[in-house]
Design a protein around this motif. Sequence first.
Motif, PDB file in Angstrom:
ATOM      1  N   ARG A 193       0.830  -1.210   0.000  1.00 43.41           N
ATOM      2  CA  ARG A 193       0.000   0.000   0.000  1.00 43.41           C
ATOM      3  C   ARG A 193       0.867   1.263   0.000  1.00 43.41           C
ATOM      4  N   ALA A 194       2.022   1.192   0.649  1.00 38.31           N
ATOM      5  CA  ALA A 194       2.914   2.356   0.705  1.00 38.31           C
ATOM      6  C   ALA A 194       3.749   2.509  -0.562  1.00 38.31           C
ATOM      7  N   VAL A 195       4.119   1.379  -1.170  1.00 40.15           N
ATOM      8  CA  VAL A 195       4.948   1.373  -2.386  1.00 40.15           C
ATOM      9  C   VAL A 195       4.223   0.516  -3.420  1.00 40.15           C
ATOM     10  N   PRO A 196       3.224   1.053  -4.090  1.00 39.34           N
ATOM     11  CA  PRO A 196       2.449   0.237  -5.042  1.00 39.34           C
ATOM     12  C   PRO A 196       3.334  -0.368  -6.117  1.00 39.34           C
ATOM     13  N   ASP A 197       3.253  -1.691  -6.224  1.00 40.73           N
ATOM     14  CA  ASP A 197       4.024  -2.420  -7.227  1.00 40.73           C
ATOM     15  C   ASP A 197       3.436  -3.819  -7.340  1.00 40.73           C
ATOM     16  N   PRO A 198       3.217  -4.321  -8.545  1.00 41.44           N
ATOM     17  CA  PRO A 198       2.632  -5.662  -8.690  1.00 41.44           C
ATOM     18  C   PRO A 198       3.495  -6.779  -8.130  1.00 41.44           C
ATOM     19  N   ASP A 199       4.780  -6.505  -7.885  1.00 44.13           N
ATOM     20  CA  ASP A 199       5.656  -7.548  -7.346  1.00 44.13           C
ATOM     21  C   ASP A 199       5.231  -7.997  -5.948  1.00 44.13           C
ATOM     22  N   TRP A 200       4.614  -7.111  -5.163  1.00 41.53           N
ATOM     23  CA  TRP A 200       4.212  -7.509  -3.819  1.00 41.53           C
ATOM     24  C   TRP A 200       3.167  -8.618  -3.867  1.00 41.53           C
ATOM     25  N   ALA A 201       2.136  -8.410  -4.682  1.00 38.55           N
ATOM     26  CA  ALA A 201       1.098  -9.441  -4.810  1.00 38.55           C
ATOM     27  C   ALA A 201       1.671 -10.718  -5.402  1.00 38.55           C
ATOM     28  N   ALA A 202       2.610 -10.580  -6.358  1.00 36.20           N
ATOM     29  CA  ALA A 202       3.243 -11.755  -6.948  1.00 36.20           C
ATOM     30  C   ALA A 202       4.060 -12.511  -5.907  1.00 36.20           C
ATOM     31  N   LEU A 203       4.760 -11.789  -5.051  1.00 33.52           N
ATOM     32  CA  LEU A 203       5.529 -12.439  -3.987  1.00 33.52           C
ATOM     33  C   LEU A 203       4.625 -13.274  -3.087  1.00 33.52           C
ATOM     34  N   GLU A 204       3.511 -12.707  -2.683  1.00 28.00           N
ATOM     35  CA  GLU A 204       2.606 -13.419  -1.780  1.00 28.00           C
ATOM     36  C   GLU A 204       1.979 -14.626  -2.469  1.00 28.00           C
ATOM     37  N   ARG A 205       1.496 -14.433  -3.686  1.00 31.24           N
ATOM     38  CA  ARG A 205       0.864 -15.530  -4.413  1.00 31.24           C
ATOM     39  C   ARG A 205       1.849 -16.668  -4.670  1.00 31.24           C
ATOM     40  N   ASP A 206       3.051 -16.326  -5.130  1.00 33.07           N
ATOM     41  CA  ASP A 206       4.031 -17.369  -5.446  1.00 33.07           C
ATOM     42  C   ASP A 206       4.561 -18.046  -4.188  1.00 33.07           C
ATOM     43  N   ALA A 207       4.628 -17.318  -3.080  1.00 29.91           N
ATOM     44  CA  ALA A 207       5.063 -17.937  -1.824  1.00 29.91           C
ATOM     45  C   ALA A 207       4.064 -18.994  -1.373  1.00 29.91           C
ATOM     46  N   LEU A 208       2.778 -18.699  -1.483  1.00 32.59           N
ATOM     47  CA  LEU A 208       1.759 -19.675  -1.086  1.00 32.59           C
ATOM     48  C   LEU A 208       1.834 -20.917  -1.968  1.00 32.59           C
ATOM     49  N   ALA A 209       2.020 -20.708  -3.267  1.00 34.60           N
ATOM     50  CA  ALA A 209       2.145 -21.851  -4.173  1.00 34.60           C
ATOM     51  C   ALA A 209       3.375 -22.677  -3.834  1.00 34.60           C
ATOM     52  N   LEU A 210       4.461 -22.005  -3.492  1.00 35.56           N
ATOM     53  CA  LEU A 210       5.688 -22.708  -3.149  1.00 35.56           C
ATOM     54  C   LEU A 210       5.536 -23.481  -1.844  1.00 35.56           C
ATOM     55  N   MET A 211       4.851 -22.904  -0.870  1.00 39.61           N
ATOM     56  CA  MET A 211       4.619 -23.605   0.388  1.00 39.61           C
ATOM     57  C   MET A 211       3.825 -24.898   0.160  1.00 39.61           C
ATOM     58  N   ARG A 212       2.910 -24.874  -0.783  1.00 37.66           N
ATOM     59  CA  ARG A 212       2.129 -26.080  -1.064  1.00 37.66           C
ATOM     60  C   ARG A 212       2.968 -27.157  -1.749  1.00 37.66           C
ATOM     61  N   GLN A 213       4.046 -26.740  -2.392  1.00 38.96           N
ATOM     62  CA  GLN A 213       4.962 -27.710  -3.000  1.00 38.96           C
ATOM     63  C   GLN A 213       6.000 -28.214  -2.007  1.00 38.96           C
ATOM     64  N   ALA A 214       6.337 -27.404  -1.033  1.00 43.14           N
ATOM     65  CA  ALA A 214       7.411 -27.732  -0.091  1.00 43.14           C
ATOM     66  C   ALA A 214       6.868 -28.607   1.032  1.00 43.14           C
ATOM     67  N   GLU A 215       6.509 -29.822   0.696  1.00 39.93           N
ATOM     68  CA  GLU A 215       5.955 -30.767   1.661  1.00 39.93           C
ATOM     69  C   GLU A 215       6.896 -31.961   1.762  1.00 39.93           C
ATOM     70  N   PHE A 216       7.511 -32.115   2.923  1.00 40.12           N
ATOM     71  CA  PHE A 216       8.518 -33.159   3.079  1.00 40.12           C
ATOM     72  C   PHE A 216       8.231 -33.983   4.332  1.00 40.12           C
ATOM     73  N   GLY A 217       8.650 -35.227   4.282  1.00 40.54           N
ATOM     74  CA  GLY A 217       8.532 -36.096   5.438  1.00 40.54           C
ATOM     75  C   GLY A 217       7.118 -36.588   5.677  1.00 40.54           C
ATOM     76  N   ARG A 218       6.971 -37.346   6.734  1.00 41.05           N
ATOM     77  CA  ARG A 218       5.698 -37.971   7.076  1.00 41.05           C
ATOM     78  C   ARG A 218       4.571 -36.955   7.264  1.00 41.05           C
ATOM     79  N   TRP A 219       4.922 -35.794   7.834  1.00 43.09           N
ATOM     80  CA  TRP A 219       3.883 -34.812   8.134  1.00 43.09           C
ATOM     81  C   TRP A 219       3.725 -33.755   7.041  1.00 43.09           C
ATOM     82  N   ARG A 220       4.466 -33.882   5.948  1.00 41.33           N
ATOM     83  CA  ARG A 220       4.339 -32.992   4.779  1.00 41.33           C
ATOM     84  C   ARG A 220       4.548 -31.534   5.198  1.00 41.33           C
ATOM     85  N   LEU A 221       5.703 -31.289   5.816  1.00 40.61           N
ATOM     86  CA  LEU A 221       6.019 -29.980   6.367  1.00 40.61           C
ATOM     87  C   LEU A 221       7.072 -29.252   5.534  1.00 40.61           C
TER      88      LEU A 221
END
Length: 416
Positions: A193-221
């Motif tokens: 909101r202070a520094v409008p730039d589409p990269d902020w929304a892209a960072l958040e969206r891509d981080a969530l997608a990456l977290m869903r891929q980063a599942e390791f071990g028995r508990w998928r953590l």
Amino acid sequence: MRHRALLWYAFVCLGLLAGPGMAWAAFTAPPLSEWQAFTSRYLGADGRVIDTANAGISHSEGQGYGMFFAAHFGDRRRFELIWEWTRANLSRSEDSLFMWRFDPHHRFPPDSNNATDGDLYIAWALLRAAERWEVPEYRARATRMGRDLLRCCVVESQGRRLLLPGAAGFRESEGVIVNLSYYAFGAIRALSRAVPDPDWAALERDALALMRQAEFGRWRLPPDWLFLPASPGSGPTLAVGRPTRFSWDAIRIALNLAWTHPEEPTLDAARRFWSDPAFNGRIPAWVDLRSDRVAPYTAHAGVQAIYGLARARAGDGSVAPPLVADAPDYYGAALILQARIAAATPPEAPAFIPLPLPPPAPPPERRAFGIGLPVIPWRLRPLPTEPAEPNWARPAFLVPGGPRATPPELVDRSRR
């Protein structure tokens, strides 16, 4: 005493009726006394937030936490004290960001690299302080920090926008090393909101997608440290040469998600791990994601606070919150305050179209008495005491420049 008990009971019931997640917030929004307990233990008279588990050094992370808490509690005097110390001792000459580490035992800083999580919290705190006390200079500095974070600490790899843990040292020819716990989504949204730039929304969206891929071990953590190969089509892997654990860094992934994305499957995975009946109510401090071996000692009060927040976000506010006095060190105390502030903060809508949730993973089958009945603990056993090694209370490799204090099996004297 009877009237107090009745009032407390009514307050809890009101929270339970208010809806999912509100039971925790109803009786655990941190009072001013918790901030006072934090400052009396970890804030020096000069404004330096002291990491008591690591030989009394300080970090931009701790300074950012301290500023954020001071702004939240309306403590302008201490906010200015922490901010002035931070500017005087951690400023970098090449940009508006801050050096990640201060060692009072060495005259010159051994590493001038920044730590992105610390910068995010400092900028977020400045924005909050600017709004609360109407100080334009705070907002101007946060705006410069936001631009420099986008310039120095955001890269693109395989079509993703990634947040580097620091400006230097995490890009290799084979790929990029990231720390998913550095994604403080509340700070990212405030800066967008202070520094409008589409990269902020892209960072958040891509981080969530990456977290869903980063599942390791028995508990998928997710791990503390993740490696993203540069070759197209390659998925994330555990970072080589670093502990392959869901541990003292990765627990903040659950905290950040509970703050802004309580429906994410990664938060649910952490919740399932911490509440696994096999642990008999004891929360392990970490789990190795290659071997599924869990820590032989119990997680400290900071982790228990995040666990309670995660359960509350799922509609279960039955876990009593720990207090700052329960924490063994600065980091645990900071996690407790963050979890309690997050509990009192309703999640806001993201600045992008939310990703569709995958189908929930079936829980691991457990059998009781030889038949297909679920194993349910009849009570939570008292938590055992953590080992009496205060310098090992946070075995984290906070980066950019060297390992923090660690248990003996993780000690690596080489420079990170």
